[in-house]
Design an enzyme around this catalytic site. Sequence first.
Site, PDB file in Angstrom:
ATOM      1  N   ASP A   4       0.818  -1.213   0.000  1.00 48.84           N
ATOM      2  CA  ASP A   4       0.000   0.000   0.000  1.00 48.84           C
ATOM      3  C   ASP A   4       0.854   1.267   0.000  1.00 48.84           C
ATOM      4  O   ASP A   4       2.090   1.202   0.002  1.00 48.84           O
ATOM      5  CB  ASP A   4      -0.930  -0.063   1.231  1.00 48.84           C
ATOM      6  CG  ASP A   4      -2.304   0.506   0.952  1.00 48.84           C
ATOM      7  OD1 ASP A   4      -2.432   1.372   0.077  1.00 48.84           O
ATOM      8  OD2 ASP A   4      -3.261   0.109   1.656  1.00 48.84           O
TER       9      ASP A   4
ATOM     10  N   GLU B  56      -1.055   1.811  -5.140  1.00 46.86           N
ATOM     11  CA  GLU B  56      -0.677   3.225  -5.025  1.00 46.86           C
ATOM     12  C   GLU B  56      -1.808   4.114  -5.501  1.00 46.86           C
ATOM     13  O   GLU B  56      -1.640   5.337  -5.581  1.00 46.86           O
ATOM     14  CB  GLU B  56       0.655   3.387  -5.783  1.00 46.86           C
ATOM     15  CG  GLU B  56       1.213   4.739  -5.961  1.00 46.86           C
ATOM     16  CD  GLU B  56       0.635   5.429  -7.174  1.00 46.86           C
ATOM     17  OE1 GLU B  56       1.021   6.583  -7.408  1.00 46.86           O
ATOM     18  OE2 GLU B  56      -0.214   4.843  -7.893  1.00 46.86           O
ATOM     19  N   TRP B  57      -2.944   3.498  -5.835  1.00 47.72           N
ATOM     20  CA  TRP B  57      -4.205   4.167  -6.173  1.00 47.72           C
ATOM     21  C   TRP B  57      -4.163   4.976  -7.470  1.00 47.72           C
ATOM     22  O   TRP B  57      -5.019   5.847  -7.709  1.00 47.72           O
ATOM     23  CB  TRP B  57      -4.672   5.087  -5.024  1.00 47.72           C
ATOM     24  CG  TRP B  57      -4.450   4.519  -3.671  1.00 47.72           C
ATOM     25  CD1 TRP B  57      -4.831   3.271  -3.243  1.00 47.72           C
ATOM     26  CD2 TRP B  57      -3.788   5.130  -2.558  1.00 47.72           C
ATOM     27  NE1 TRP B  57      -4.459   3.076  -1.949  1.00 47.72           N
ATOM     28  CE2 TRP B  57      -3.824   4.216  -1.495  1.00 47.72           C
ATOM     29  CE3 TRP B  57      -3.182   6.386  -2.361  1.00 47.72           C
ATOM     30  CZ2 TRP B  57      -3.263   4.482  -0.252  1.00 47.72           C
ATOM     31  CZ3 TRP B  57      -2.629   6.669  -1.122  1.00 47.72           C
ATOM     32  CH2 TRP B  57      -2.670   5.719  -0.083  1.00 47.72           C
ATOM     33  N   GLY B  58      -3.136   4.761  -8.284  1.00 50.41           N
ATOM     34  CA  GLY B  58      -3.099   5.419  -9.599  1.00 50.41           C
ATOM     35  C   GLY B  58      -2.535   6.820  -9.598  1.00 50.41           C
ATOM     36  O   GLY B  58      -2.441   7.447 -10.659  1.00 50.41           O
TER      37      GLY B  58
ATOM     38  N   ASP C 183     -10.007   3.609  -3.512  1.00 47.06           N
ATOM     39  CA  ASP C 183     -10.692   2.373  -3.108  1.00 47.06           C
ATOM     40  C   ASP C 183     -12.100   2.262  -3.687  1.00 47.06           C
ATOM     41  O   ASP C 183     -12.857   3.239  -3.727  1.00 47.06           O
ATOM     42  CB  ASP C 183     -10.822   2.331  -1.577  1.00 47.06           C
ATOM     43  CG  ASP C 183      -9.485   2.085  -0.907  1.00 47.06           C
ATOM     44  OD1 ASP C 183      -8.453   2.074  -1.608  1.00 47.06           O
ATOM     45  OD2 ASP C 183      -9.474   1.918   0.327  1.00 47.06           O
TER      46      ASP C 183
HETATM   47  C1  GLA Z   1      -5.977   1.225   1.456  1.00 38.31           C
HETATM   48  C2  GLA Z   1      -6.137   0.258   0.300  1.00 38.31           C
HETATM   49  C3  GLA Z   1      -7.282  -0.683   0.619  1.00 38.31           C
HETATM   50  C4  GLA Z   1      -7.012  -1.440   1.905  1.00 38.31           C
HETATM   51  C5  GLA Z   1      -6.744  -0.470   3.033  1.00 38.31           C
HETATM   52  C6  GLA Z   1      -6.227  -1.165   4.281  1.00 38.31           C
HETATM   53  O1  GLA Z   1      -7.074   2.059   1.576  1.00 38.31           O
HETATM   54  O2  GLA Z   1      -6.344   0.935  -0.908  1.00 38.31           O
HETATM   55  O3  GLA Z   1      -7.484  -1.595  -0.464  1.00 38.31           O
HETATM   56  O4  GLA Z   1      -5.897  -2.288   1.709  1.00 38.31           O
HETATM   57  O5  GLA Z   1      -5.788   0.513   2.675  1.00 38.31           O
HETATM   58  O6  GLA Z   1      -5.971  -0.270   5.329  1.00 38.31           O
END
Ligand code: GLA
Length: 400
Positions: A149, A182-184, A204
């Site tokens: 993450d 890394e969410w992009g 997410d």
């Molecule tokens: C981030 C990730 C999620 C999950 C949470 C856990 O938000 O994007 O998919 O793994 O952390 O804390």
Amino acid sequence: MKKRILCFVIVVCTFIIVRAEGADSLALTPPMGWNSWNCFSCDVNEQQIRDMADLIVANGMKDAGYTYVNVDDCWQVGRDADGNIVVDSVRFPSGIKALADYIHSKGLKFGIYSCAGSLTCAGRPGSRGYQFQDARTYAEWGVDFLKYDWCFDEAQSPQGAYRTMRDALRASGRPIVFSICEWGSSKPWTWAKGVGHLWRTTGDIINAFKGTVHWGGCSVVDIIDKNADLYPYAGPGHWNDPDMLQVGNGVLTTDENRSHFTMWCMLAAPLLAGNDLRNMDKETLSILTNKDVIAVNQDKLGVQGRRYMKIEQHEVWVKQLADGEAAVCFFNRDEQPWTFEYKIGKDNYHFADIRFWELEYDVYDIWNKNKYLGTSSDNLSFKVPAHGVVLVKLTPKNKK
Ligand code: GLA
């Protein structure tokens, strides 16, 4: 002489870089499995994860291709005096190795979670400064998949941070699928091939079909839009990851669940179920285990589908498959059903327009046990429910 030394150094450096970024044979098709986060959040424990493994075997998910059983955040509580990561001994009294052994004994694989920052998103110890030590621990435990993450990143460069963990995993000597989360933000699709096997493309996923939320959570439709242009970046061993599934988590309707699952298959997305398998209804199971739809996702060509046409709320997506086949998904985002009459020369949409090759096709209804519908020269009619899909397969006619 100096020139020769310089040439030698350049050749060696090139070799090292190419080797470091080189592909391996992990994740040649999108990884499939289950992850704890979407249904249990931080509330994880070893019995519940064992139960999931048992159910994946018993309910047919393993046979359908689900392999990884992944514990997300909150299994870790600290570090000991030597810097070793400490497992929550109340929730995981037998330890992670025993859990991994159990999952392996079921013929499944085991995945774990950490973070490139000093803390995880739930405030547990992250791997910053301990990457090689953690990777060695994971290998000793028998970990097969690491989701990594990006919380508390402390202004590190994502490229550097993820390469460090990639190198640590390689140095551990165990083949471990590396999932970049890394969410992009830094467009990992432009740099992460050869670093990770999959990379998150968005914030997410939330448990909703449409809309967004203030902290960056994305609905199913929102994620589909954000992934639509990323098809050039996916392929065997390196996948765009639009996040884990919300199928069966109690909010989406049956048609929405089916659309969500189908579109993840069209996007060649990793299929990580995110629901509590202990109380899954039959409908959810039948969606998650539809082998014909999964075959679209797992197609060996590894081409991500693309949006071919969009007319307001009506979309046509195409995914090229191996052996000259193609999957075509009619996706209706509208609140009203969409009846789509496919008539040669009389409609806006034609399979002839969708073709990549100068061929005539047999057309099969994939959700309906691959029922034969006719050829691409016939007049066909599809009823696409509100928020629903119709998914067809085109097979070159007279294909042996
Ligand atoms: C981030 C990730 C999620 C999950 C949470 C856990 O938000 O994007 O998919 O793994 O952390 O804390």
